[in-house]
Scaffold this active site. Structure first.
Site, PDB file in Angstrom:
ATOM      1  N   SER A 162       0.850  -1.198   0.000  1.00 12.31           N
ATOM      2  CA  SER A 162       0.000   0.000   0.000  1.00 12.31           C
ATOM      3  C   SER A 162       0.886   1.250   0.000  1.00 12.31           C
ATOM      4  CB  SER A 162      -0.946  -0.031   1.209  1.00 12.31           C
ATOM      5  OG  SER A 162      -1.840   1.052   1.163  1.00 12.31           O
ATOM      6  N   THR A 163       0.825   2.038   1.051  1.00 12.28           N
ATOM      7  CA  THR A 163       1.558   3.304   1.095  1.00 12.28           C
ATOM      8  C   THR A 163       3.057   3.094   0.919  1.00 12.28           C
ATOM      9  OG1 THR A 163      -0.071   4.005   2.718  1.00 12.28           O
ATOM     10  CG2 THR A 163       1.847   5.427   2.419  1.00 12.28           C
ATOM     11  N   HIS A 189      -2.719  -0.991  -3.294  1.00 13.07           N
ATOM     12  CA  HIS A 189      -3.870  -0.116  -3.034  1.00 13.07           C
ATOM     13  C   HIS A 189      -3.726   1.145  -3.880  1.00 13.07           C
ATOM     14  CE1 HIS A 189      -4.347  -1.909   1.301  1.00 13.07           C
ATOM     15  NE2 HIS A 189      -4.712  -2.763   0.352  1.00 13.07           N
ATOM     16  N   MET A 282      -0.180   1.042   5.419  1.00  8.53           N
ATOM     17  CA  MET A 282      -0.957   1.262   6.635  1.00  8.53           C
ATOM     18  C   MET A 282      -1.984   0.149   6.813  1.00  8.53           C
ATOM     19  SD  MET A 282      -1.564   3.338   9.200  1.00  8.53           S
ATOM     20  CE  MET A 282      -1.042   5.016   8.834  1.00  8.53           C
ATOM     21  N   ASP A 285      -4.232  -5.132   5.910  1.00  3.95           N
ATOM     22  CA  ASP A 285      -4.679  -5.904   4.747  1.00  3.95           C
ATOM     23  C   ASP A 285      -3.623  -6.950   4.384  1.00  3.95           C
ATOM     24  OD1 ASP A 285      -6.300  -6.661   2.648  1.00  3.95           O
ATOM     25  OD2 ASP A 285      -5.506  -5.168   1.264  1.00  3.95           O
TER      26      ASP A 285
END
Length: 348
Positions: A162-163, A189, A282, A285
């Site tokens: 993600s991030t 993401h 973050m 998931d």
């Protein structure tokens, strides 16, 4: 705790006011100042030393990418990019992630978005997240906890991120050989308009073929498939081959695409060594999906990115604490580990 001090940079007076109002009315943060162009932004960053910067991609005098490059080359601070949903905006946003921006927020309707307040919650959440970001990378102490003999001759690598993902993926994929003996699927993401730009950029930088995944295509070794933003990717076995399925997300699932959703589908496969990688991001998931894989798959391996190189240590930390990892590695060592894993020969 002191408020997070934010510098708002946008060439539109309307946008500066709207973004300022959204931040000022949010608990735990305040706008220390605004800037209308890139050069002014750099001057105010040096004098005010804000905690986080929101930075428009397209600006006069000095554009957003040039400002970001200067910030990251001198004294890195967390930056959230604001981008239009155009193809040019998406390409520039992917480039900004590569340069070190923590994350981005899409303006709903162009460079001057009268409906910018629609993304207020997303912007505020990402400012809080950016404030926690790790930009000062330290030498990583890594560990391989378990070595395994795989059971099968065929492999599948699945990466959840993600991030901080675009930069991490660039580093990781650059380490993989063109003749990699496995397909690779990536669950990043990201909104629908941006994954195609991400795939195109990574394809330029990697010796592997990198593409946005299409519904119904057969997975091939040496190819990286990026899950399309806004949809879910699953993998099913058809005969002796693996086939990608792309569908709309069921209601109630937070991330589109979701690492857990993809990993749940992998837990039902047979006769493949599953190599799962959890990178910076973050939240948690991927954790539930890994639990299911660990319970149902006899031939699997889990790699988590180490805290020292993760921009946000949420997803790897959750996986390590709740599932366990066979190896915890810095991002610059994961590609090497994957290459070694896929040359193992199973027994069946």
């Amino acid at each position: 705790m002191n408020d997070i001090r934010v510098l708002v940079v946008d060439d539109s007076a309307f946008m500066r006011k709207m973004i300022t109002d959204m931040i000022q009315t949010s608990k735990g943060m305040s706008v220390v100042d605004t800037a209308r162009n890139g050069q002014q932004a750099l001057d105010k960053i040096r004098s005010l030393k804000p905690d986080v910067v929101t930075l428009d991609v397209e600006m006069p005098v000095l554009d957003g990418l040039s400002v970001l490059r200067e910030i990251m080359n001198t004294e890195p601070i967390p930056v959230i990019m604001l981008s239009s949903l155009t193809q040019h905006g998406a390409d520039a946003t992917i480039k900004s992630m590569e340069l070190g921006a923590v994350d981005f927020v899409s303006k709903p309707s162009g460079s001057i978005s009268l409906d910018i307040d629609n993304v207020k919650e997303e912007l505020i959440n990402k400012i809080h997240m950016a404030y926690q970001a790790n930009l000062q990378k330290k030498p990583a102490h890594y560990q391989v906890k378990n070595t395994k003999q795989f059971l099968y001759h065929r492999n599948l690598i699945a990466i959840g991120v993600s991030t901080g993902g675009p930069k991490a993926l660039q580093i990781l994929l650059n380490q993989l050989p063109q003749e990699l003996a496995s397909p690779v699927i990536v669950i990043q993401h990201m909104p629908a308009s941006f994954t195609k730009s991400l795939a195109r950029r990574l394809n330029q930088l990697s010796s592997l073929t990198v593409k946005e995944a299409d519904h119904g295509e057969i997975l091939k070794q040496g190819t990286v498939y990026i899950a399309p933003g806004g949809k879910q990717l699953t993998v099913k076995k058809v005969g002796q081959t693996l086939v990608i399925n792309i569908d709309l997300s069921p209601t109630g699932i937070k991330h589109t695409p979701s690492v857990d959703y993809t990993y749940h589908s992998l837990s039902k496969l047979s006769d493949f060594n599953l190599i799962n990688v959890i990178l910076t991001g973050m939240g948690s998931d991927g954790t539930n999906g890994l639990k299911q894989i660990k319970q149902s798959q006899p031939s699997h391996y889990i790699i988590a990115e180490s805290e020292e190189t993760s921009v946000i240590y949420g997803m790897p930390k959750s996986a390590i604490e709740n599932v366990g990892a066979d190896a915890v590695l810095p991002i610059n060592k994961i590609g090497e580990a994957l290459t070694e894993l896929v040359v193992q020969k199973g027994e069946s």
